[in-house]
Design a protein around this motif. Sequence first.
Motif, PDB file in Angstrom:
ATOM      1  N   TYR A 166       0.861  -1.186   0.000  1.00  7.77           N
ATOM      2  CA  TYR A 166       0.000   0.000   0.000  1.00  7.77           C
ATOM      3  C   TYR A 166       0.896   1.234   0.000  1.00  7.77           C
ATOM      4  CZ  TYR A 166      -3.927  -3.058   0.846  1.00  7.77           C
ATOM      5  OH  TYR A 166      -4.872  -4.044   0.707  1.00  7.77           O
ATOM      6  N   ALA A 171      -3.849   4.264   3.470  1.00 12.92           N
ATOM      7  CA  ALA A 171      -4.392   3.276   2.543  1.00 12.92           C
ATOM      8  C   ALA A 171      -4.535   1.912   3.211  1.00 12.92           C
ATOM      9  CB  ALA A 171      -3.504   3.183   1.298  1.00 12.92           C
ATOM     10  N   VAL A 172      -3.607   1.568   4.084  1.00  9.63           N
ATOM     11  CA  VAL A 172      -3.710   0.300   4.819  1.00  9.63           C
ATOM     12  C   VAL A 172      -4.962   0.316   5.693  1.00  9.63           C
ATOM     13  CG1 VAL A 172      -2.623  -1.205   6.537  1.00  9.63           C
ATOM     14  CG2 VAL A 172      -1.205  -0.041   4.830  1.00  9.63           C
TER      15      VAL A 172
END
Length: 194
Positions: A166, A171-172
């Motif tokens: 990512y 985003a994770v």
Amino acid sequence: MKIAILDRDGTLNEWGAKGFIASPDEWVAVPSALEAVSRLNRAGWHVVVVTNQPGLGRGLFDVIELNAVHAKMQRELAAVGARVEAVFFCPHAPDEDCLCRKPGAALFEQIADRYGVQGQQIWAIGSGVEHLQAGTAVGAHLVFVESAARPAFCSDANLPEGSERYPDLEAVVNMLLPLGDGAAKGVDSEPANH
């Protein structure tokens, strides 16, 4: 229980100009990383940091300076309603042949023991291959964060098999907490007991 073991440099903060952070002034948060930790906290996740700090073993800074760096990190986290429950660090230089320096798994094993979790309950998230290699040893889920300004010595050529990639911690967390509902992919969604 849900637990995220984060790498520090390149995941929570920008890489230092010298490849390490020796003072609080050098600690600069990655944009959106602290808010991502806050979202994990609100969803019931335990968040801890594991970091290699070979500068201690090399005498480039001392534990008082390291504690000051982590105090700044905690203040900035608190300012956005976030917290890291604990910081585990290896103080040894690479040539000291210790078990706690990542990719060694001793610190991950200590965390698993402290929290009473099995590998499948752990998410190892970081911008260092060594962080994910340590996570592999305990059977954790592996997530590589593509830190934008990684020093040349940080190669991602040896990512463990099964690692997800990512662009950043935000985003994770978007993957772990889809639609903001607090449910985590591959992990029970019951609130943790404190």
